[in-house]
Design a protein around this motif. Structure first.
Motif, mmCIF file in Angstrom:
data_model
loop_
_atom_site.group_PDB
_atom_site.id
_atom_site.type_symbol
_atom_site.label_atom_id
_atom_site.label_comp_id
_atom_site.label_asym_id
_atom_site.label_seq_id
_atom_site.Cartn_x
_atom_site.Cartn_y
_atom_site.Cartn_z
ATOM 1 N N ALA A 52 19.633 -4.467 4.385
ATOM 2 C CA ALA A 52 18.394 -5.169 4.075
ATOM 3 C C ALA A 52 17.321 -4.847 5.101
ATOM 4 N N SER A 53 17.720 -4.778 6.393
ATOM 5 C CA SER A 53 16.725 -4.454 7.433
ATOM 6 C C SER A 53 16.186 -3.047 7.244
ATOM 7 N N GLU A 54 17.067 -2.089 6.897
ATOM 8 C CA GLU A 54 16.613 -0.728 6.662
ATOM 9 C C GLU A 54 15.653 -0.671 5.487
ATOM 10 N N GLU A 55 16.011 -1.397 4.412
ATOM 11 C CA GLU A 55 15.122 -1.404 3.254
ATOM 12 C C GLU A 55 13.780 -2.026 3.602
ATOM 13 N N GLU A 56 13.815 -3.078 4.423
ATOM 14 C CA GLU A 56 12.554 -3.709 4.815
ATOM 15 C C GLU A 56 11.704 -2.745 5.654
ATOM 16 N N GLU A 57 12.359 -2.006 6.585
ATOM 17 C CA GLU A 57 11.615 -1.051 7.400
ATOM 18 C C GLU A 57 11.004 0.037 6.530
ATOM 19 N N ASN A 58 11.790 0.555 5.589
ATOM 20 C CA ASN A 58 11.259 1.590 4.700
ATOM 21 C C ASN A 58 10.083 1.056 3.885
ATOM 22 N N GLN A 59 10.231 -0.192 3.417
ATOM 23 C CA GLN A 59 9.127 -0.765 2.648
ATOM 24 C C GLN A 59 7.888 -0.944 3.505
ATOM 25 N N GLU A 60 8.109 -1.390 4.784
ATOM 26 C CA GLU A 60 6.960 -1.562 5.675
ATOM 27 C C GLU A 60 6.261 -0.224 5.939
ATOM 28 N N GLN A 61 7.031 0.852 6.227
ATOM 29 C CA GLN A 61 6.446 2.170 6.461
ATOM 30 C C GLN A 61 5.673 2.644 5.237
ATOM 31 N N THR A 62 6.295 2.459 4.052
ATOM 32 C CA THR A 62 5.614 2.889 2.824
ATOM 33 C C THR A 62 4.313 2.121 2.628
ATOM 34 N N THR A 63 4.370 0.818 2.940
ATOM 35 C CA THR A 63 3.166 -0.011 2.784
ATOM 36 C C THR A 63 2.075 0.431 3.755
ATOM 37 N N GLU A 64 2.461 0.680 5.022
ATOM 38 C CA GLU A 64 1.467 1.126 6.004
ATOM 39 C C GLU A 64 0.851 2.458 5.604
ATOM 40 N N GLN A 65 1.689 3.426 5.155
ATOM 41 C CA GLN A 65 1.172 4.733 4.742
ATOM 42 C C GLN A 65 0.211 4.587 3.573
ATOM 43 N N THR A 66 0.575 3.714 2.625
ATOM 44 C CA THR A 66 -0.292 3.506 1.463
ATOM 45 C C THR A 66 -1.625 2.909 1.887
ATOM 46 N N GLU A 67 -1.569 1.906 2.781
ATOM 47 C CA GLU A 67 -2.817 1.299 3.257
ATOM 48 C C GLU A 67 -3.677 2.300 3.997
ATOM 49 N N THR A 68 -3.044 3.178 4.805
ATOM 50 C CA THR A 68 -3.807 4.200 5.541
ATOM 51 C C THR A 68 -4.482 5.164 4.581
ATOM 52 N N ASP A 69 -3.746 5.628 3.583
ATOM 53 C CA ASP A 69 -4.324 6.546 2.596
ATOM 54 C C ASP A 69 -5.489 5.900 1.864
ATOM 55 N N GLU A 70 -5.313 4.622 1.506
ATOM 56 C CA GLU A 70 -6.397 3.937 0.793
ATOM 57 C C GLU A 70 -7.624 3.784 1.688
ATOM 58 N N ALA A 71 -7.389 3.497 2.997
ATOM 59 C CA ALA A 71 -8.524 3.341 3.915
ATOM 60 C C ALA A 71 -9.267 4.665 4.065
ATOM 61 N N GLU A 72 -8.532 5.764 4.197
ATOM 62 C CA GLU A 72 -9.186 7.064 4.323
ATOM 63 C C GLU A 72 -9.970 7.406 3.066
ATOM 64 N N THR A 73 -9.382 7.107 1.924
ATOM 65 C CA THR A 73 -10.077 7.389 0.665
ATOM 66 C C THR A 73 -11.368 6.591 0.560
ATOM 67 N N GLU A 74 -11.307 5.321 0.977
ATOM 68 C CA GLU A 74 -12.511 4.489 0.931
ATOM 69 C C GLU A 74 -13.577 5.002 1.892
ATOM 70 N N GLU A 75 -13.140 5.458 3.092
ATOM 71 C CA GLU A 75 -14.111 5.987 4.049
ATOM 72 C C GLU A 75 -14.787 7.237 3.505
ATOM 73 N N GLU A 76 -13.995 8.113 2.865
ATOM 74 C CA GLU A 76 -14.590 9.315 2.286
ATOM 75 C C GLU A 76 -15.578 8.979 1.178
ATOM 76 N N MET A 77 -15.210 7.976 0.382
ATOM 77 C CA MET A 77 -16.092 7.616 -0.729
ATOM 78 C C MET A 77 -17.348 6.912 -0.251
ATOM 79 N N THR A 78 -17.221 6.140 0.853
ATOM 80 C CA THR A 78 -18.373 5.371 1.342
ATOM 81 C C THR A 78 -19.147 6.085 2.436
ATOM 82 N N ALA A 79 -18.720 7.278 2.845
ATOM 83 C CA ALA A 79 -19.430 7.994 3.921
ATOM 84 C C ALA A 79 -20.822 8.363 3.448
ATOM 85 N N PRO A 80 -21.871 8.099 4.271
ATOM 86 C CA PRO A 80 -23.248 8.419 3.858
ATOM 87 C C PRO A 80 -23.473 9.920 3.828
ATOM 88 N N GLU A 81 -24.257 10.367 2.910
ATOM 89 C CA GLU A 81 -24.590 11.781 2.805
ATOM 90 C C GLU A 81 -25.505 12.182 3.964
#
Length: 253
Positions: A52-81
């Protein structure tokens, strides 16, 4: 009657003892089973917790990676020309006007450097020409040096006439310094080299390989390090005739 009672009592006691033994065995078996159940339960519990702890760690890593990707995507979309740089283009005319004198100065500097380079090239060419001329003069001087060695017109021409003879009859070669043949050979040496008999030193005068040939090595005090080597041949009735004259590079005698 008493015997029967006694027998019955003994059987009863025996049956109770047997039941106690059976109870003990059953209790022991139940205790062992309980311990085994407890052991397996604990093992399964800890194993489940690790998974269960391993699954929780994997889920946490996946969640962090997903949040990072979403943040980068938002920054690219909102970056001023990027705004076009107009300040440089606006200042361009003034800069061009200011750069004209600088360009003129650079042109004049380049012309001066070109003139300096041409002057240096001309100077180097003059030096090369002077060196070539001096080299040619040195070569000419070196070529003229051998001509300073003692020589005569007869030696340069390489054609000589017999010097005449007073010997009569059958010719008998003699290398005695007091003989007539010796005197006529000395005359032939003088005629071939152009040296006078008085100043000429005879280092060696010997047979040339046959009764009618001779070889002599002569020089003066000035050219004793480079003497003459004269080959001659006796012509019947005409005397000794030089056939070859050679200037030696060193005196072997």
């Amino acid at each position: 009657m008493d015997r029967n009672n006694r027998g019955f009592g003994e059987e009863k006691r025996y049956g109770m003892r047997r039941k106690k033994r059976m109870n003990r065995l059953l209790n022991g078996a139940i205790a062992i089973v309980a311990v085994l159940i407890l052991f397996f339960a604990i093992t399964l519990l800890f194993t489940g917790d690790d998974q269960a702890s391993e699954e929780e760690e994997n889920q946490e890593q996946t969640t962090e990676q997903t949040e990072t990707d979403e943040a980068e995507t938002e920054e690219e979309m909102t970056a001023p020309e990027e705004e076009p740089e107009t300040s440089e283009s606006e200042e361009a005319p003034e800069t061009a006007e200011e750069s004209e004198p600088a360009a003129e100065e650079e042109t004049s500097t380049t012309e001066e450097e070109t003139n300096t380079t041409e002057e240096e090239t001309n100077t180097q060419d003059d030096q090369v020409t002077d060196e070539a001329a001096s080299t040619e003069e040195d070569g000419a001087a070196e070529q003229e040096e051998p001509s300073q060695e003692p020589s005569s017109d007869a030696a340069e021409q390489g054609e000589w006439e017999p010097v005449g003879t007073e010997q009569s009859g059958s010719f008998t070669p003699s290398f005695d310094s007091n003989s007539q043949n010796w005197a006529e050979m000395v005359t032939a040496l003088s005629a071939a080299t152009g040296l006078s008999e008085d100043e000429m030193t005879i280092y060696r005068l010997e047979n040339g390989g046959s009764p009618t040939t001779a070889v002599g090595t002569v020089a003066t005090s000035e050219n004793r390090s480079t003497p003459y080597r004269v080959e001659m041949e006796f012509v019947e009735g005409e005397g000794w005739q030089p056939t070859n004259v050679e200037v030696l590079s060193s005196n072997p005698y």
